[in-house]
Scaffold this motif. Structure first.
Motif, PDB file in Angstrom:
ATOM      1  N   PHE A 450       0.838  -1.201   0.000  1.00 25.79           N
ATOM      2  CA  PHE A 450       0.000   0.000   0.000  1.00 25.79           C
ATOM      3  C   PHE A 450       0.874   1.253   0.000  1.00 25.79           C
ATOM      4  O   PHE A 450       0.610   2.206  -0.738  1.00 25.79           O
ATOM      5  CB  PHE A 450      -0.915   0.013   1.226  1.00 25.79           C
ATOM      6  N   THR A 531      -8.174  -3.896  -5.083  1.00 25.08           N
ATOM      7  CA  THR A 531      -8.518  -4.015  -3.662  1.00 25.08           C
ATOM      8  C   THR A 531     -10.019  -3.879  -3.466  1.00 25.08           C
ATOM      9  O   THR A 531     -10.624  -4.593  -2.656  1.00 25.08           O
ATOM     10  CB  THR A 531      -7.759  -2.954  -2.838  1.00 25.08           C
ATOM     11  N   PHE A 584      -6.234  -1.032   4.166  1.00 28.14           N
ATOM     12  CA  PHE A 584      -4.960  -0.588   4.751  1.00 28.14           C
ATOM     13  C   PHE A 584      -5.125  -0.309   6.253  1.00 28.14           C
ATOM     14  O   PHE A 584      -4.283  -0.702   7.073  1.00 28.14           O
ATOM     15  CB  PHE A 584      -4.482   0.662   4.015  1.00 28.14           C
TER      16      PHE A 584
END
Length: 596
Positions: A450, A531, A584
């Motif tokens: 990330f 994602t 994240f």
């Protein structure tokens, strides 16, 4: 350490089956001769493209030539990559490169001739039922018309094409050939020369002095060349501004996005969404500082291992099984195609003498895709397998559901399927893991993806936007200007919880992507879209899987934003980036829990 085998010593089951594409050298030669004949045939349509029947026949022949040339090119280069020292396929590769130039020359009249037609004739052709299949191609050509100049002007621009490559060429020569770095001490205390490839290895050292010395040596060296590299980058930016002006685009950014029909807002929304998520990155920086047990976190600490190297021995067969298990959420259709790839020798598995390094997925329409690996029995290689099979299966479904002309998906979408596979593998491994040390190793591996793919690439994208905006306003771009812009962005992105070392202001000077302008944002959008897909698939199940399979089957049949939106990911909104940031955040929370 076992010796690297020669190509002939590699068992057949570990070698890709190129005969599925072209069965023999004789067959390659026959197809090559066929293309040469077709190049003579396509010349006959010149001056006749105002007639629907002639245009349709020309497009059909153009596709046949393009497909054959692609197959010849891919085959020759895949064979060359099996053993780069083997001269036969090096010669074949050179031969087909020359053929590609001939093809481009022979078909170069098509688009200009269509663009030279009157608006009335063009409109009639687009509406002609016999050309319905080619409507998107014609629409694309017409869409480009305002930015195409007169024949004489286009010829002049073509002649200066080589000159326009000068900034990139000069940077490559300086960066890769002429620039020399000093010697620095490695983990063993040995003085060895710093190089581009060794730099990241130094930054990944557990020894902080090794990291610091390499970091300072790298940017001190670039600092000595800042005027030359600054002038080179400024020349590249000004060249872009020149092309945008003469082709009548509002800006370089909009010129760069035009081909994929992407609005400027997608780019600016990405930057805005990442700005809103910066507190998460700052939180991760504080966690990194805690895990490294340092009083101050510096820029040279960003690649340092957060946990002791957790050795995961994973054989190729184990990797295949784990990858397949992790992709079960995608359903039987996807898994069956994956198994077909495993069983039908799509994959060239292990290193051999002379084999090309790295990994890729490639292939040609009409034949299954292929994957080149250099597999090692570790975690990285397992992620490489799922990544490249993601690309391969995207091509597999795309080719199976589209005619050749519309089968190739655009670069904007290229990393979505591969990154989605990585996300599902990571989710599977994290859910399965019971060892806290292994779990932390996996979490840090994913969190750093990330950091480097979304945050870092978006920071690069913002640097490009700011510097081009200044150039287009006629403002200066001295090395000092470039360094200040870059340093201020690093301060903003990394936050007050760490020391943003002054040396980092020279990092702009070593980023080759800045010479392929406005490209890096695609890494961040692709990662965010993947994602978002993985989150939807894991939470919604079959409806999300059906949408995702629809995405894989779309190829290049529509513009990339439309393809994604139809599948449930709207990149014109901040939602996909926000969904990625929620993942994240979850990683950070899990890491924080493990460190309590």
């Amino acid at each position: 350490m076992s010796q690297v085998p020669k190509r002939a010593e590699v068992p057949a089951e570990h070698r890709w089956n190129t005969e599925d594409m072209i069965p023999s050298q004789k067959a390659w030669d026959q197809e090559y001769d066929s293309v040469k004949q077709k190049l003579k045939d396509i010349a006959a349509y010149k001056g006749k493209l105002h007639e629907a029947a002639e245009l349709k026949a020309c497009f059909s022949l153009d596709d046949a030539i393009s497909l054959s040339t692609e197959r010849l090119y891919v085959y020759a280069n895949m064979k060359h990559h099996e053993d780069m020292a083997e001269p036969t396929y090096q010669a074949l590769s050179d031969k087909v490169k020359k053929l590609s130039v001939e093809v481009n020359e022979a078909t170069s009249y098509i688009t200009p001739e269509i663009l030279g037609l009157s608006d009335e004739t063009l409109k009639a052709l687009i509406q002609d039922p016999s050309l319905a299949f080619y409507k998107k191609s014609l629409d694309d050509i017409v869409r480009d018309k305002p930015h195409v100049l007169s024949q004489a002007e286009e010829a002049l621009l073509a002649q200066v094409g080589n000159l326009s490559q000068a900034p990139s060429t000069i940077f490559d020569m300086l960066n890769n050939a002429d620039m020399k770095f000093p010697k620095v001490k490695n983990d063993k205390g040995e003085e060895i020369e710093l190089t581009h490839s060794r730099y990241i290895q130094f930054l990944e050292s557990a020894d902080r002095d090794v990291r610091k010395n390499a970091f300072e040596a790298m940017y001190a060296t670039y600092g000595k060349h800042k005027n030359t590299i600054g002038a080179t980058l400024a020349a590249n930016i000004n060249k872009n501004a020149f092309y945008a002006r003469v082709r009548k685009y509002p800006s370089v950014l909009e010129m760069s996005l035009f081909g994929d029909n992407i609005k400027k807002e997608v780019y600016t929304n990405l930057i805005g969404s990442v700005h809103e998520a910066l507190p998460l990155l700052h939180r991760y920086m504080k966690l990194r500082k805690k895990l490294l047990k340092v009083d101050e976190l510096h820029m040279y600490d960003l690649f340092a291992p957060l946990v002791e190297q957790f050795k995961m021995d994973i054989t190729y067969d184990e990797a295949k099984t784990t990858v397949k298990d992790s992709l079960k959420p995608l359903g039987e259709t996807y898994l069956n195609a994956l198994q077909e790839g495993y069983d039908s020798r799509w994959i060239d598995v292990y290193e051999n003498e002379g084999k090309r390094s790295g990994a890729y997925s490639w292939g040609s329409y009409g034949t299954h895709p292929y994957v080149l690996l250099n597999h090692k029995d570790n975690l990285n290689s397992m992620f490489t397998l799922t990544h490249e099979m993601g690309h391969a299966l995207h091509s597999y479904f795309s080719d199976a559901n589209n005619e050749y002309r519309y089968a190739q998906y655009p670069i904007f979408l290229a990393e979505v399927a591969s990154t989605l596979n990585e996300a599902l593998l990571m989710d599977y491994l994290l859910k399965k893991s019971t060892d806290p040390k292994e779990k932390m190793y996996l979490l840090t591996y994913y969190a750093d993806q990330f950091r480097t793919t979304v945050f870092r690439q978006t920071m690069f994208a913002e640097f490009e936007m700011i510097t081009h905006d200044k150039a287009e306003k006629g403002e200066s771009l001295t090395p000092q200007d470039l360094s200040k812009i870059y340093y201020d962005l690093n301060k903003q992105y990394h936050g007050d919880g760490m020391v943003v070392d002054k040396d980092i202001e020279m990092e702009w000077a070593r980023i080759p992507h800045f010479y392929n302008s406005f490209y890096v944002y695609k890494y961040a959008t692709g990662f965010s879209a993947a994602t978002s897909f993985s989150k939807q698939i894991l939470e919604e199940g079959q409806p999300a899987v059906d949408r995702y399979l629809g995405f894989l089957k779309s190829g290049g049949s529509e513009y990339p934003l439309d393809t994604l939106k139809r599948a449930g990911v709207d990149m014109s909104s901040p939602e996909p980036v926000n969904q990625a940031m929620s993942v994240f955040k979850s990683l950070i929370e899990q890491m924080e829990t493990l460190t309590k």
